[in-house]
Design a protein around this motif. Structure first.
Motif, PDB file in Angstrom:
ATOM      1  N   GLN A 127       0.815  -1.213   0.000  1.00  0.00           N
ATOM      2  CA  GLN A 127       0.000   0.000   0.000  1.00  0.00           C
ATOM      3  C   GLN A 127       0.848   1.262   0.000  1.00  0.00           C
ATOM      4  O   GLN A 127       0.572   2.213  -0.734  1.00  0.00           O
ATOM      5  N   GLY A 128       1.886   1.274   0.833  1.00  0.00           N
ATOM      6  CA  GLY A 128       2.706   2.479   0.920  1.00  0.00           C
ATOM      7  C   GLY A 128       1.868   3.651   1.392  1.00  0.00           C
ATOM      8  O   GLY A 128       1.082   3.557   2.325  1.00  0.00           O
ATOM      9  N   GLY A 129       1.985   4.778   0.694  1.00  0.00           N
ATOM     10  CA  GLY A 129       1.196   5.954   1.052  1.00  0.00           C
ATOM     11  C   GLY A 129      -0.096   6.053   0.261  1.00  0.00           C
ATOM     12  O   GLY A 129      -0.761   7.099   0.307  1.00  0.00           O
ATOM     13  N   ARG A 130      -0.433   4.978  -0.440  1.00  0.00           N
ATOM     14  CA  ARG A 130      -1.630   5.007  -1.279  1.00  0.00           C
ATOM     15  C   ARG A 130      -2.823   4.396  -0.555  1.00  0.00           C
ATOM     16  O   ARG A 130      -2.755   4.051   0.616  1.00  0.00           O
ATOM     17  N   ARG A 131      -3.924   4.233  -1.290  1.00  0.00           N
ATOM     18  CA  ARG A 131      -5.123   3.624  -0.723  1.00  0.00           C
ATOM     19  C   ARG A 131      -4.954   2.109  -0.638  1.00  0.00           C
ATOM     20  O   ARG A 131      -4.134   1.507  -1.338  1.00  0.00           O
ATOM     21  N   LEU A 132      -5.755   1.499   0.200  1.00  0.00           N
ATOM     22  CA  LEU A 132      -5.716   0.053   0.377  1.00  0.00           C
ATOM     23  C   LEU A 132      -5.994  -0.677  -0.934  1.00  0.00           C
ATOM     24  O   LEU A 132      -5.314  -1.662  -1.273  1.00  0.00           O
TER      25      LEU A 132
END
Length: 302
Positions: A127-132
């Motif tokens: 996911q990192g800093g993105r959405r699930l």
């Protein structure tokens, strides 16, 4: 045993010890941990999160145990970043060397995966800093080719934990069904209930040998105490009825995927009645084919 060609074109002997090798992979949240536990119950030596480049070495070590290890399951996921291509290469190499690995791939719908991740409040590994949903999409794309070459693909979207266990047992259990394992634990109520007990039986309805001077120093492991306890009214009936109950409960536990049962038998001090009854009940379980261990928590504590 299968042979495979050497670089010079000559046949070389395959593994000296036949191993069943299973590689477990799939989407995060699709049930890899449940699959690993089930395979372990089926007698597999399970290694979790092993980098693909170490799988061959692990399998080779297993083949040198002279039959000590006959089943190996390796769980691999995207926590190993050089994942997809490396894993396919390793699987091909193992196949050429005669190990014939089977690949189990677990998947689930995006909706179900989102619900599972939100339920445990954990981030997706990609996911990192993105959405699930972005992490799920990235993982699905990374594993697409591996899913295409899997021997068995199981969609767990609508499967319970017990359903998944039954599916794995059917595919990888062979003729053997995982047996129920029981621990019969005697204890004294005055020292508190065992925290790990699944079932608790109270045998304080039987006369206490503590009040017989010649029996007081002895324990339920001694013949005179054992015979005294088992000769009391209700002792034999209790054992007969409770053994039937345990057969019923044990069969239900196995259907629900529970393989371990701790049965606690209590008396006042855990020295006489509970010890004798625990030993006798354990004998009956062994007679029913249940792998049984007996422990006496409080004997000698007074």
């Amino acid at each position: 045993m299968a042979d495979f060609p050497t670089p010079d074109g000559e046949a070389a002997a395959g593994p000296s010890v036949g191993l069943e090798v299973v590689v477990v992979s799939g989407l995060s949240g699709a049930g890899r941990s449940t699959a690993a536990k089930c395979l372990e119950d089926l007698g597999y030596y399970v290694v979790d999160n092993l980098p693909p480049e170490l799988i061959a070495a692990m399998v080779d070590l297993g083949s040198r145990t002279s039959g000590g290890v006959t089943r190996i399951a390796v769980v691999v996921d995207v926590r190993s970043r050089a994942f997809s291509a490396d894993l396919r290469t390793v699987i091909g190499e193992l196949d050429q060397r005669g190990y014939r690995p089977r690949v189990l791939f677990l998947e689930a719908s995006d909706e179900v995966l989102v619900r599972r991740f939100e339920g445990v409040r954990r981030a997706h590994p990609l996911q990192g800093g993105r959405r699930l949903v972005d992490g799920i999409a990235a993982e699905r794309e990374l594993l697409r080719d591996l899913q295409g070459v899997a021997d068995l693909v199981v969609d767990t979207s609508h499967l319970s934990v017990h359903d998944l266990r039954r599916e794995i047992e059917r595919e990888f259990g062979g003729e053997a069904t995982p047996e129920l394992r029981a621990t019969v634990l005697s204890f004294g109520f005055k020292y508190g209930l065992p925290l790990d007990a699944d079932l608790v039986a109270d045998v304080r309805f039987l006369p206490n040998p503590h009040w017989i001077p010649e029996l007081r120093p002895h324990t339920g492991l001694d013949r005179d105490v054992h015979d005294y306890v088992l000769s009391q009214a209700g002792a034999g009936e209790f054992l007969d009825v409770y053994t039937k109950l345990l057969r019923l409960v044990g069969a239900g536990y196995q259907r629900e995927g529970k393989r371990y049962l701790t049965l606690a038998i209590g008396c006042t001090g855990g020295k006489h009645r509970s010890v004798a009854m625990a030993e006798e009940l354990a004998k009956r379980l062994v007679g029913d084919g249940v792998q049984t261990t007996v422990a006496h928590r409080d004997m000698g504590r007074e």
